[in-house]
Scaffold this active site. Sequence first.
Site, short mmCIF file in Angstrom:
data_model
loop_
_atom_site.label_atom_id
_atom_site.label_comp_id
_atom_site.label_asym_id
_atom_site.label_seq_id
_atom_site.Cartn_x
_atom_site.Cartn_y
_atom_site.Cartn_z
N SER A 46 23.66 -21.58 -0.23
CA SER A 46 22.36 -20.99 0.16
C SER A 46 22.41 -20.58 1.63
O SER A 46 22.77 -21.39 2.48
CB SER A 46 21.24 -22.02 0.02
OG SER A 46 21.20 -22.53 -1.28
N ARG A 59 17.10 -31.04 3.64
CA ARG A 59 18.26 -30.48 4.37
C ARG A 59 18.23 -30.91 5.85
O ARG A 59 18.55 -30.12 6.73
CB ARG A 59 18.25 -28.94 4.29
CG ARG A 59 18.49 -28.36 2.91
CD ARG A 59 19.91 -28.63 2.45
NE ARG A 59 20.25 -27.83 1.29
CZ ARG A 59 19.94 -28.15 0.03
NH1 ARG A 59 19.28 -29.24 -0.23
NH2 ARG A 59 20.32 -27.36 -0.95
N GLU A 104 19.88 -21.52 6.62
CA GLU A 104 20.19 -22.88 6.17
C GLU A 104 21.48 -23.44 6.79
O GLU A 104 21.47 -24.55 7.31
CB GLU A 104 20.24 -22.91 4.63
CG GLU A 104 20.14 -24.31 4.04
CD GLU A 104 21.47 -24.93 3.71
OE1 GLU A 104 21.52 -26.12 3.46
OE2 GLU A 104 22.49 -24.20 3.72
N1 EPU Z 1 15.42 -17.32 -7.91
C1 EPU Z 1 15.16 -15.98 -8.05
N2 EPU Z 1 16.11 -15.11 -7.66
C2 EPU Z 1 17.29 -15.50 -7.16
C3 EPU Z 1 17.56 -16.88 -6.99
C4 EPU Z 1 16.59 -17.78 -7.39
O1 EPU Z 1 14.10 -15.57 -8.50
O2 EPU Z 1 18.13 -14.64 -6.86
C5 EPU Z 1 14.41 -18.28 -8.39
C6 EPU Z 1 14.87 -18.94 -9.69
O3 EPU Z 1 14.53 -18.19 -10.81
C7 EPU Z 1 14.13 -20.25 -9.68
C8 EPU Z 1 13.99 -20.54 -8.20
O4 EPU Z 1 14.29 -19.33 -7.49
O5 EPU Z 1 12.87 -20.13 -10.24
C9 EPU Z 1 14.86 -21.67 -7.73
O6 EPU Z 1 16.21 -21.35 -7.98
P1 EPU Z 1 17.33 -22.47 -8.20
O7 EPU Z 1 16.81 -23.50 -9.09
O8 EPU Z 1 18.61 -21.81 -8.53
O9 EPU Z 1 17.45 -23.16 -6.78
P2 EPU Z 1 17.36 -22.58 -5.32
O10 EPU Z 1 16.05 -22.93 -4.74
O11 EPU Z 1 17.78 -21.18 -5.32
C10 EPU Z 1 18.29 -24.84 -4.32
C11 EPU Z 1 19.27 -25.25 -3.24
C12 EPU Z 1 20.70 -25.12 -3.76
C13 EPU Z 1 20.84 -25.97 -5.01
C14 EPU Z 1 19.82 -25.47 -6.05
C15 EPU Z 1 19.84 -26.25 -7.34
C16 EPU Z 1 18.16 -24.72 -1.12
C17 EPU Z 1 18.14 -23.82 0.07
N3 EPU Z 1 19.08 -24.44 -2.06
O12 EPU Z 1 18.50 -23.45 -4.56
O13 EPU Z 1 21.58 -25.62 -2.75
O14 EPU Z 1 22.16 -25.90 -5.53
O15 EPU Z 1 18.49 -25.58 -5.47
O16 EPU Z 1 19.05 -27.35 -7.25
O17 EPU Z 1 17.38 -25.67 -1.17
C18 EPU Z 1 22.97 -25.00 -0.90
O18 EPU Z 1 22.23 -25.67 -0.18
O19 EPU Z 1 23.96 -24.39 -0.42
C19 EPU Z 1 22.68 -24.89 -2.33
C20 EPU Z 1 23.43 -24.14 -3.12
#
Ligand code: EPU
Length: 350
Positions: free
Chosen positions: A249, A165, A345
């Site tokens: 995010s 990012r 973010e």
């Molecule tokens: N998780 C939780 N609780 C929640 C949300 C997530 O426990 O409420 C856990 C999930 O179970 C999973 C882990 O967190 O084990 C990761 O979750 P996810 O794969 O949905 O991805 P993320 O880390 O929450 C990142 C990006 C998103 C992107 C997704 C998909 C960042 C800050 N965010 O989210 O980007 O769409 O991966 O790859 O890196 C954005 O930047 O606006 C954005 C949406």
Amino acid sequence: MKIDEYVDIKQYSSLKVGGQFQYFAVIDKIADLIEALSFAKEKDVKIFILGGGSNIVFRDGAINALALKIEIKGFEVVSEGDNYTDIKVGAGENWDQTVSKAVSMGLSGLESLSAIPGTVGASPVQNIGAYGSEVKDTIKEVEVYEIETGEIFNISNKDCKFGYRDSIFKNEAKGKYVIMGVIYRLLKETTDGIVSRGHTPTALSYPGVMKYFDGKKIENPSLEQTREAIIDIRREKLPNPIEVPNVGSFFKNPIVLSVVADKILNEFSNAKFFELEDGLTKIPAGWLIENAGLKGKSFGSVSIYDKNALVLVNNGNATSEDIFRARDEIMRIVKEKFGIALEQEPEYLK
Ligand code: EPU
């Protein structure tokens, strides 16, 4: 070119917060850009480049700046090799329409970044990423207009200094250039699918995506199927900003020393953390917020989205102050519970 005064920012903010831009102009060609920059100099106001407004929190009140809404269009093939095609896309093109076009041309590299709001010009700034893909892996060059000299040139991928990012456009080059276009190098899909050619989109090894295809019994998904999968998965986890104001995010996933993560893992053995190199671990901020008991909680007019704790939503009439109050409270509670400092973010325009 028309320059408007005191333009309401909310209509350009996917979070629907912010006051007014003192000056505002739509830029769809270089001549307008030059004229607008000289106007800003004359009035002695800073300029602000507006893309889709989907990853930024605007301050309340009047912002003493000239906002330039970049609508420079264009999508063309600029060169081609045996297994790749380079496309040049105007900064003002809609991001997802660009992904859709690339996919329909059988070009791979952007499909995992489907359904991300915003514009092409914003894609290198924060190096958008999702489902194991980052846009930096497809960007060949970024075409910029240098404000000080009026020169137009390309910045190579390496010189963009991409990180998680992150890029020079958020750091040392902030305010120096206007991004005019981006040149992406995309790989050609073959008739027997993308995987069999040895080029496996990273999304296919991402747990949520694997589960999706297992469920549908699809073994070798096409680009179109990968795009569809990402769109479906995102729809489940991320609110549509047109219906529910948000900026995706709200926090970055913190990277901490693995010894720090291990302490948390001792207590929560089901946590899904990602080990990186050099004794570091990436912790999902959504997991931290959820396990601090905050998922679905409201702080006045701001709520933590009930299907994804990483997203803050504006319930209707929140101000940026309300958003920051909620952010600070979430950060305080997470810090108290896990000892980890979250970092915002989206950008902030003061
Ligand atoms: N998780 C939780 N609780 C929640 C949300 C997530 O426990 O409420 C856990 C999930 O179970 C999973 C882990 O967190 O084990 C990761 O979750 P996810 O794969 O949905 O991805 P993320 O880390 O929450 C990142 C990006 C998103 C992107 C997704 C998909 C960042 C800050 N965010 O989210 O980007 O769409 O991966 O790859 O890196 C954005 O930047 O606006 C954005 C949406």
